[in-house]
Scaffold this motif. Structure first.
Motif, PDB file in Angstrom:
ATOM      1  N   PRO B  66      43.170  31.489  28.201  1.00 43.48           N
ATOM      2  CA  PRO B  66      42.950  31.705  29.635  1.00 43.48           C
ATOM      3  C   PRO B  66      43.691  32.953  30.095  1.00 43.48           C
ATOM      4  CG  PRO B  66      44.633  30.054  29.318  1.00 43.48           C
ATOM      5  CD  PRO B  66      44.225  30.509  27.948  1.00 43.48           C
ATOM      6  N   LYS B  67      43.154  33.554  31.159  1.00 43.54           N
ATOM      7  CA  LYS B  67      43.864  34.691  31.756  1.00 43.54           C
ATOM      8  C   LYS B  67      43.701  34.624  33.262  1.00 43.54           C
ATOM      9  CE  LYS B  67      44.031  38.033  28.051  1.00 43.54           C
ATOM     10  NZ  LYS B  67      43.546  39.298  27.499  1.00 43.54           N
ATOM     11  N   SER B  68      44.802  34.805  33.977  1.00 43.72           N
ATOM     12  CA  SER B  68      44.768  34.755  35.427  1.00 43.72           C
ATOM     13  C   SER B  68      45.303  36.067  35.979  1.00 43.72           C
ATOM     14  CB  SER B  68      45.603  33.570  35.928  1.00 43.72           C
ATOM     15  OG  SER B  68      45.555  33.474  37.338  1.00 43.72           O
ATOM     16  N   PRO B  69      44.419  37.018  36.299  1.00 49.82           N
ATOM     17  CA  PRO B  69      44.882  38.307  36.816  1.00 49.82           C
ATOM     18  C   PRO B  69      45.511  38.200  38.206  1.00 49.82           C
ATOM     19  CG  PRO B  69      42.484  38.160  36.870  1.00 49.82           C
ATOM     20  CD  PRO B  69      42.970  36.953  36.151  1.00 49.82           C
ATOM     21  N   ASP B  70      45.081  37.227  38.973  1.00 49.81           N
ATOM     22  CA  ASP B  70      45.682  36.934  40.274  1.00 49.81           C
ATOM     23  C   ASP B  70      45.376  35.484  40.596  1.00 49.81           C
ATOM     24  OD1 ASP B  70      43.020  38.895  41.229  1.00 49.81           O
ATOM     25  OD2 ASP B  70      43.090  36.776  41.785  1.00 49.81           O
ATOM     26  N   LYS B  71      45.949  34.960  41.670  1.00 49.32           N
ATOM     27  CA  LYS B  71      45.838  33.508  41.874  1.00 49.32           C
ATOM     28  C   LYS B  71      44.441  33.073  42.294  1.00 49.32           C
ATOM     29  CE  LYS B  71      47.288  32.626  46.622  1.00 49.32           C
ATOM     30  NZ  LYS B  71      48.235  31.860  47.458  1.00 49.32           N
ATOM     31  N   ALA B  72      43.542  34.015  42.553  1.00 50.39           N
ATOM     32  CA  ALA B  72      42.170  33.665  42.919  1.00 50.39           C
ATOM     33  C   ALA B  72      41.231  33.661  41.719  1.00 50.39           C
ATOM     34  CB  ALA B  72      41.644  34.639  43.975  1.00 50.39           C
ATOM     35  N   HIS B  73      41.697  34.086  40.576  1.00 49.51           N
ATOM     36  CA  HIS B  73      40.848  34.198  39.392  1.00 49.51           C
ATOM     37  C   HIS B  73      41.504  33.538  38.180  1.00 49.51           C
ATOM     38  CE1 HIS B  73      39.440  37.536  41.946  1.00 49.51           C
ATOM     39  NE2 HIS B  73      38.278  37.371  41.347  1.00 49.51           N
ATOM     40  N   LEU B  74      40.671  32.816  37.437  1.00 48.21           N
ATOM     41  CA  LEU B  74      41.121  32.250  36.162  1.00 48.21           C
ATOM     42  C   LEU B  74      39.956  32.326  35.199  1.00 48.21           C
ATOM     43  CD1 LEU B  74      43.279  30.859  34.459  1.00 48.21           C
ATOM     44  CD2 LEU B  74      42.425  28.660  35.297  1.00 48.21           C
ATOM     45  N   ASN B  75      40.075  33.188  34.208  1.00 44.51           N
ATOM     46  CA  ASN B  75      39.012  33.383  33.238  1.00 44.51           C
ATOM     47  C   ASN B  75      39.361  32.685  31.939  1.00 44.51           C
ATOM     48  OD1 ASN B  75      37.787  35.120  35.167  1.00 44.51           O
ATOM     49  ND2 ASN B  75      39.057  36.816  34.460  1.00 44.51           N
TER      50      ASN B  75
END
Lengths: 110, 113
Positions: B66-75
């Protein structure tokens, strides 16, 4: 090991009938939620119960949290075709994690 | 005005490939999750992020990252896909780690052939 067992797994009833779905565990939960999921969609929250013995009503749906906070039930009165779906209970022990039950598929026919 | 949106909705790919699923929420929630729903409809948590920080990793193979570039996105990126990875993957979010309910996306059906 499934922490939350739901029964029955499948339920097919006619419009107007009443039904109860059970969610049982040997573990204590700080809160318990019920969700409904329709095909091709994600689960949608119906209710959260927090206190042992708590009863909440949502139109024709009645939710109860067991006194010991280990189990819950969902009772539907006069079921309608629109109630058809997958019902999931979900309990919280760890504040960070919601554990889902095994699910009950309900089909209501005319 | 979708609250939690996932892309793609459907993903069919061959064994061994690498694929990504994207998730975005516009609810201002602090915590995001990935769940896997198997063919028996059992939903199992995979990962949880709170304000971009990983807080739950539920014995998921290292091929899942998983990767979360900011708290609105989780890929979710999956390497070397296997047949057993076929499932529906749901992204969800919640305001805090309290008693709030989760808001789920509509899921990504992954089929590995």
């Amino acid at each position: 090991t499934q922490l939350l067992e739901q029964s029955p797994q499948f339920l097919s009833i006619q419009e107007g009938e009443n039904l109860t779905v059970y969610c049982n565990s040997s573990s204590v939960f700080s809160s318990l939620q019920w969700y409904r999921q329709e095909p091709g969609e994600g689960p949608v929250l119906l209710v959260t119960v927090v206190t042992g013995g708590e009863v909440k009503k949502l139109k024709r749906l009645t939710f109860q949290f067991g006194d010991a906070r280990k189990d819950s039930s969902l009772h539907i009165t006069a079921a309608q075709p629109g109630d058809t779906g997958l019902y999931l209970c979900a309990g919280r022990r760890d504040p960070s994690k919601l554990t889902f039950g095994t699910g009950t598929r309900l089909q209501v026919t005319l | 005005d979708t609250a939690v949106s996932q892309t793609p909705k459907y993903l069919v790919t061959q064994m061994g490939n690498d694929k990504s699923i994207k998730c975005e929420q516009n609810l201002g929630h602090d915590t995001m999750y990935w769940y896997k729903q198997d063919s028996k409809k059992f939903l199992k948590i995979m990962f949880s992020y709170n304000n971009k920080e990983l807080i739950i990793n539920e014995t998921v193979p290292n091929r899942f990252s998983p990767k979360s570039p900011d708290k609105a996105h989780l890929n979710l990126h999956i390497n070397s896909l296997e047949l057993g990875d076929s499932a529906v993957y749901f992204c969800a979010s919640s305001p805090t780690r309290g008693t709030y309910g989760y808001t789920f996306g509509s899921g990504t059906r992954l089929t590995v052939v």
